[in-house]
Design a protein around this motif. Structure first.
Motif, PDB file in Angstrom:
ATOM      1  N   ARG A 181      31.061  10.722 -33.683  1.00 58.28           N
ATOM      2  CA  ARG A 181      30.915   9.356 -34.174  1.00 58.28           C
ATOM      3  C   ARG A 181      30.952   8.369 -33.015  1.00 58.28           C
ATOM      4  O   ARG A 181      31.827   8.427 -32.161  1.00 58.28           O
ATOM      5  CB  ARG A 181      32.038   9.022 -35.155  1.00 58.28           C
ATOM      6  N   THR A 182      29.999   7.458 -33.002  1.00 58.81           N
ATOM      7  CA  THR A 182      29.992   6.385 -32.021  1.00 58.81           C
ATOM      8  C   THR A 182      29.820   5.069 -32.758  1.00 58.81           C
ATOM      9  O   THR A 182      29.247   5.019 -33.845  1.00 58.81           O
ATOM     10  CB  THR A 182      28.847   6.547 -30.999  1.00 58.81           C
ATOM     11  N   THR A 183      30.313   4.005 -32.165  1.00 59.92           N
ATOM     12  CA  THR A 183      30.178   2.696 -32.792  1.00 59.92           C
ATOM     13  C   THR A 183      28.755   2.181 -32.684  1.00 59.92           C
ATOM     14  O   THR A 183      28.180   1.672 -33.641  1.00 59.92           O
ATOM     15  CB  THR A 183      31.144   1.693 -32.134  1.00 59.92           C
ATOM     16  N   THR A 184      28.151   2.331 -31.510  1.00 61.69           N
ATOM     17  CA  THR A 184      26.842   1.733 -31.265  1.00 61.69           C
ATOM     18  C   THR A 184      25.699   2.573 -31.805  1.00 61.69           C
ATOM     19  O   THR A 184      24.724   2.042 -32.335  1.00 61.69           O
ATOM     20  CB  THR A 184      26.640   1.513 -29.753  1.00 61.69           C
ATOM     21  N   PHE A 185      25.794   3.895 -31.713  1.00 66.44           N
ATOM     22  CA  PHE A 185      24.651   4.753 -32.003  1.00 66.44           C
ATOM     23  C   PHE A 185      24.818   5.605 -33.253  1.00 66.44           C
ATOM     24  O   PHE A 185      24.042   6.523 -33.489  1.00 66.44           O
ATOM     25  CB  PHE A 185      24.364   5.651 -30.797  1.00 66.44           C
ATOM     26  N   GLY A 186      25.810   5.322 -34.067  1.00 66.68           N
ATOM     27  CA  GLY A 186      25.997   6.101 -35.274  1.00 66.68           C
ATOM     28  C   GLY A 186      26.527   7.493 -34.969  1.00 66.68           C
ATOM     29  O   GLY A 186      26.936   7.805 -33.854  1.00 66.68           O
ATOM     30  N   GLU A 187      26.517   8.345 -35.973  1.00 68.97           N
ATOM     31  CA  GLU A 187      27.035   9.705 -35.807  1.00 68.97           C
ATOM     32  C   GLU A 187      25.953  10.617 -35.241  1.00 68.97           C
ATOM     33  O   GLU A 187      24.821  10.626 -35.718  1.00 68.97           O
ATOM     34  CB  GLU A 187      27.523  10.235 -37.155  1.00 68.97           C
ATOM     35  N   GLN A 188      26.317  11.393 -34.224  1.00 67.56           N
ATOM     36  CA  GLN A 188      25.388  12.287 -33.541  1.00 67.56           C
ATOM     37  C   GLN A 188      25.822  13.743 -33.724  1.00 67.56           C
ATOM     38  O   GLN A 188      27.017  14.041 -33.782  1.00 67.56           O
ATOM     39  CB  GLN A 188      25.343  11.964 -32.043  1.00 67.56           C
ATOM     40  N   VAL A 189      24.840  14.652 -33.814  1.00 66.26           N
ATOM     41  CA  VAL A 189      25.117  16.083 -33.931  1.00 66.26           C
ATOM     42  C   VAL A 189      24.989  16.730 -32.559  1.00 66.26           C
ATOM     43  O   VAL A 189      23.968  16.575 -31.881  1.00 66.26           O
ATOM     44  CB  VAL A 189      24.150  16.769 -34.915  1.00 66.26           C
ATOM     45  N   ARG A 222      26.108  22.947 -24.069  1.00 69.16           N
ATOM     46  CA  ARG A 222      26.288  21.915 -25.087  1.00 69.16           C
ATOM     47  C   ARG A 222      25.016  21.087 -25.165  1.00 69.16           C
ATOM     48  O   ARG A 222      24.498  20.620 -24.145  1.00 69.16           O
ATOM     49  CB  ARG A 222      27.488  21.024 -24.767  1.00 69.16           C
ATOM     50  N   VAL A 223      24.522  20.914 -26.386  1.00 69.67           N
ATOM     51  CA  VAL A 223      23.235  20.255 -26.583  1.00 69.67           C
ATOM     52  C   VAL A 223      23.374  19.164 -27.641  1.00 69.67           C
ATOM     53  O   VAL A 223      23.896  19.412 -28.735  1.00 69.67           O
ATOM     54  CB  VAL A 223      22.152  21.263 -27.022  1.00 69.67           C
ATOM     55  N   ALA A 224      22.903  17.960 -27.303  1.00 65.51           N
ATOM     56  CA  ALA A 224      22.836  16.866 -28.273  1.00 65.51           C
ATOM     57  C   ALA A 224      21.550  17.024 -29.070  1.00 65.51           C
ATOM     58  O   ALA A 224      20.458  17.024 -28.498  1.00 65.51           O
ATOM     59  CB  ALA A 224      22.866  15.525 -27.551  1.00 65.51           C
ATOM     60  N   ILE A 225      21.670  17.159 -30.390  1.00 68.71           N
ATOM     61  CA  ILE A 225      20.504  17.387 -31.237  1.00 68.71           C
ATOM     62  C   ILE A 225      19.887  16.065 -31.681  1.00 68.71           C
ATOM     63  O   ILE A 225      18.692  15.833 -31.531  1.00 68.71           O
ATOM     64  CB  ILE A 225      20.876  18.244 -32.461  1.00 68.71           C
ATOM     65  N   GLY A 226      20.687  15.171 -32.246  1.00 65.04           N
ATOM     66  CA  GLY A 226      20.173  13.886 -32.713  1.00 65.04           C
ATOM     67  C   GLY A 226      21.105  13.282 -33.739  1.00 65.04           C
ATOM     68  O   GLY A 226      22.181  13.822 -34.026  1.00 65.04           O
ATOM     69  N   PRO A 227      20.733  12.138 -34.332  1.00 67.04           N
ATOM     70  CA  PRO A 227      21.583  11.492 -35.337  1.00 67.04           C
ATOM     71  C   PRO A 227      21.787  12.401 -36.543  1.00 67.04           C
ATOM     72  O   PRO A 227      20.856  13.075 -36.991  1.00 67.04           O
ATOM     73  CB  PRO A 227      20.797  10.235 -35.726  1.00 67.04           C
ATOM     74  N   SER A 228      22.999  12.400 -37.087  1.00 69.07           N
ATOM     75  CA  SER A 228      23.295  13.322 -38.187  1.00 69.07           C
ATOM     76  C   SER A 228      22.442  13.034 -39.416  1.00 69.07           C
ATOM     77  O   SER A 228      22.078  13.955 -40.148  1.00 69.07           O
ATOM     78  CB  SER A 228      24.785  13.266 -38.542  1.00 69.07           C
ATOM     79  N   TRP A 229      22.096  11.764 -39.671  1.00 63.97           N
ATOM     80  CA  TRP A 229      21.284  11.474 -40.856  1.00 63.97           C
ATOM     81  C   TRP A 229      19.905  12.112 -40.738  1.00 63.97           C
ATOM     82  O   TRP A 229      19.336  12.555 -41.743  1.00 63.97           O
ATOM     83  CB  TRP A 229      21.138   9.965 -41.068  1.00 63.97           C
ATOM     84  N   PHE A 230      19.369  12.169 -39.528  1.00 61.67           N
ATOM     85  CA  PHE A 230      18.042  12.739 -39.304  1.00 61.67           C
ATOM     86  C   PHE A 230      18.104  14.265 -39.291  1.00 61.67           C
ATOM     87  O   PHE A 230      17.325  14.944 -39.966  1.00 61.67           O
ATOM     88  CB  PHE A 230      17.492  12.218 -37.981  1.00 61.67           C
ATOM     89  N   VAL A 231      19.048  14.807 -38.550  1.00 63.54           N
ATOM     90  CA  VAL A 231      19.157  16.264 -38.413  1.00 63.54           C
ATOM     91  C   VAL A 231      19.543  16.909 -39.739  1.00 63.54           C
ATOM     92  O   VAL A 231      18.942  17.898 -40.176  1.00 63.54           O
ATOM     93  CB  VAL A 231      20.191  16.610 -37.323  1.00 63.54           C
ATOM     94  N   ASN A 232      20.543  16.341 -40.413  1.00 62.76           N
ATOM     95  CA  ASN A 232      21.085  16.976 -41.613  1.00 62.76           C
ATOM     96  C   ASN A 232      20.248  16.734 -42.863  1.00 62.76           C
ATOM     97  O   ASN A 232      20.541  17.283 -43.925  1.00 62.76           O
ATOM     98  CB  ASN A 232      22.516  16.506 -41.850  1.00 62.76           C
ATOM     99  N   ALA A 233      19.207  15.926 -42.748  1.00 63.90           N
ATOM    100  CA  ALA A 233      18.303  15.733 -43.884  1.00 63.90           C
ATOM    101  C   ALA A 233      17.300  16.873 -43.998  1.00 63.90           C
ATOM    102  O   ALA A 233      16.568  16.961 -44.989  1.00 63.90           O
ATOM    103  CB  ALA A 233      17.560  14.403 -43.752  1.00 63.90           C
ATOM    104  N   THR A 234      17.261  17.758 -43.009  1.00 66.13           N
ATOM    105  CA  THR A 234      16.279  18.837 -42.980  1.00 66.13           C
ATOM    106  C   THR A 234      16.944  20.181 -43.240  1.00 66.13           C
ATOM    107  O   THR A 234      18.163  20.330 -43.097  1.00 66.13           O
ATOM    108  CB  THR A 234      15.583  18.894 -41.610  1.00 66.13           C
ATOM    109  N   ASN A 235      16.129  21.186 -43.584  1.00 65.21           N
ATOM    110  CA  ASN A 235      16.689  22.525 -43.769  1.00 65.21           C
ATOM    111  C   ASN A 235      16.875  23.246 -42.446  1.00 65.21           C
ATOM    112  O   ASN A 235      17.248  24.418 -42.417  1.00 65.21           O
ATOM    113  CB  ASN A 235      15.816  23.359 -44.712  1.00 65.21           C
TER     114      ASN A 235
END
Length: 529
Positions: free
Chosen positions: A186-194, A207-220
């Protein structure tokens, strides 16, 4: 190296550098050591049904509306908006409108009502909600009739990209291996990241940053522990933890495109593609909570029943658990409802709840109590997190919404203002040292004051630097990241204010947290549009 002249500094009463805090909700490997699952003593867990049936009063204790539904961030599970039904005038039935959840507060005492500083007439100015308009929002090409989609699009854009400006000199690499941990940072400026941890074929861990949780977790394709993956990624050269930013993620026949060749994020597009379907960005990110109840549940490929209820902490507006009816008995009769942490659940755009756990783990998880409020005391809630080997999240109150999209050219700190326009992209420097002071810098000619940090360089020949972070009005709404004495790394551009040169922070690394303040397109975090 030219150093800017120093204006008179006004010492802050609170010696704290405002920035983005990052709280990680980790999903570690099933065999890993269990992490702490202690629950904050201030939580008050309630069902979504209970929360969606509260009256709203004004400051005169007059009932002006009632809650009808709640709009969530699909990834973080935090309530962003409340859908409320206004009290009609002169016998009319009122209508449904959307208001920011942070504009509501709880009435003192035990009446369990919200308070909103507004009149019935003022409520009519908020965007109207109807199921038809919400469903029409799926198509980003359709005209927005009342501003709801425009508002959600603006909120979505304001989160930005935490690694913008950091990928210019990155090196592409490919990682193959097995996911051993999934974190929602969780970040204040950039939202939650996976972010994920991958044990590679050579035995190392990346360790790899995938992207915002809303975008990543909306997919299968949302990552889960145990997934065998192939990830194309871009290095972050100055990241102290050697984090990589994924550009493409693949697990079996599931694939997620994250960035183009230049590093620009896919989630910044107006239309999101998933499973051959197109969705507008706000429809992809935001979700009425009522739509979760009744959805089918998939546990790593096995049918696990359906969602029976959603449980939130009412103070933070954050989902804590899903209550699952696992269809264990014949026809589901007298099934025991089971609790699952939200941090192992994803809600896809094709209306499936995917759980990062086996069906056996779900069937052995703690029961949903008849009285949800009992979860707020004792160890029942802690046992749920321990059962799935994930830590309990911090149920922090949501930040008050502030409009950071300052685009007026007459505003020196605005997107088109003098400070941003004077940035010299060719004049960039990196600094490393310790924090000497955090100050406010005042300017002449009406330019709003800036929050600044004074840094003593590790290279003693360079002396001390004064680096502007951003306008005080913006920084006051961020959370503490550094304090005097901390080690710090900065990248900074040179800019000019009132005919004086200053260093303006592009990114800050402190206490293992990285904050991007000005991205590669010269877009400041405080002026995202």
């Amino acid at each position: 190296m030219n150093r800017p002249s120093l204006p008179v500094l006004t010492a802050l009463l609170l010696v704290a550098l405002a920035g983005s805090t990052a709280t990680a909700i980790a999903q570690s490997d099933d065999k890993a050591h269990q992490t702490s699952a202690s629950i904050s003593p201030t939580v008050d867990f309630r069902s979504a049904r209970w929360l969606s049936d509260r009256d709203i009063i004004n400051d005169n204790a007059e009932v002006i509306a009632s809650v009808s539904d709640l709009i969530l961030d699909r990834g973080s599970g935090r309530i962003e908006y409340a859908i409320i039904k206004t009290s009609g005038n002169y016998g009319t039935s009122g209508k449904l409108v959307t208001v920011p959840y942070t504009s509501l507060r709880w009435e003192a005492g035990d009446k369990d009502r919200f308070v909103l500083a507004a009149t019935t007439e003022q409520l009519t100015l908020f965007p109207e909600y109807t199921a038809e308009r919400w469903n029409a929002m799926r198509d980003g090409s359709k005209k927005d009739e009342n501003g709801l989609r425009d508002r959600l699009e603006a909120d979505n854009k304001s989160s930005g990209d935490p690694y913008a400006g950091s990928l210019e000199n990155s090196v592409n690499t490919r990682i193959e291996g097995e996911i051993t941990g999934v974190e929602r940072v969780r970040t204040t400026t950039f939202g939650e990241q996976v972010e994920v941890s991958i044990k590679t074929t050579d035995g190392s861990t990346k360790r790899v940053a995938i992207g915002p949780s809303w975008f990543v977790n909306a997919t299968n394709a949302a990552p889960m522990r145990g997934d065998k993956v192939v990830v194309d990624a871009m290095s972050l050269p100055r990241d102290p933890e050697q984090l990589l930013a994924a550009s493409n993620y693949r697990s079996g026949n599931r694939e997620l495109r994250l960035r183009d060749a230049s590093g620009s994020p896919t989630w910044a597009l107006k239309t999101i593609e998933s499973n051959g379907q197109s969705y507008s960005a706000p429809y992809s990110r935001y979700l009425p909570i009522s739509k979760i109840t009744g959805l089918k549940v998939d546990c790593r490929g096995d049918d696990c029943g359906k969602v029976n209820d959603v449980i939130l902490d009412r103070h933070s507006g954050q989902i804590a658990f899903l209550s699952i009816d696992p269809n264990q008995n014949f026809l589901g009769i007298s099934d025991t409802k089971r609790l699952l942490p939200w941090s192992i659940a994803t809600v896809t755009l094709d209306d499936i709840v995917r759980i990062d756990a086996s069906k056996d783990m779900v069937l052995q998880s703690p029961e949903t109590p008849a009285d949800i409020t009992t979860l707020s005391n004792g160890t029942h809630a802690e046992r749920v997190y321990k059962a799935f080997n994930v830590p309990a999240p911090r149920f922090d109150p949501a930040e008050k919404r502030v409009d950071n999209r300052m685009s007026d050219p007459s505003n020196a700190w605005g997107h088109d203002g003098a400070v941003n326009g004077a940035i010299e992209r060719s004049a960039v420097t990196s600094m490393q040292g310790s924090v000497l002071d955090i100050t406010d810098v005042k300017f002449d000619n009406g330019t709003a004051p800036a929050r600044a940090i004074k840094v003593r360089s590790l290279d003693k020949s360079q002396g001390d630097y004064l680096v502007l972070l951003g306008p005080v009005t913006y920084m006051n709404n961020q959370r503490t990241m550094c304090k005097v004495g901390d080690s710090i790394k900065l990248d900074a551009y040179r800019t000019t204010i009132d005919n004086r040169q200053y260093w303006l922070a592009r990114s800050v690394d402190c206490n293992s947290i990285r904050v991007v303040l000005v991205d590669g397109n010269n877009a400041p975090a405080w002026a995202q549009r």
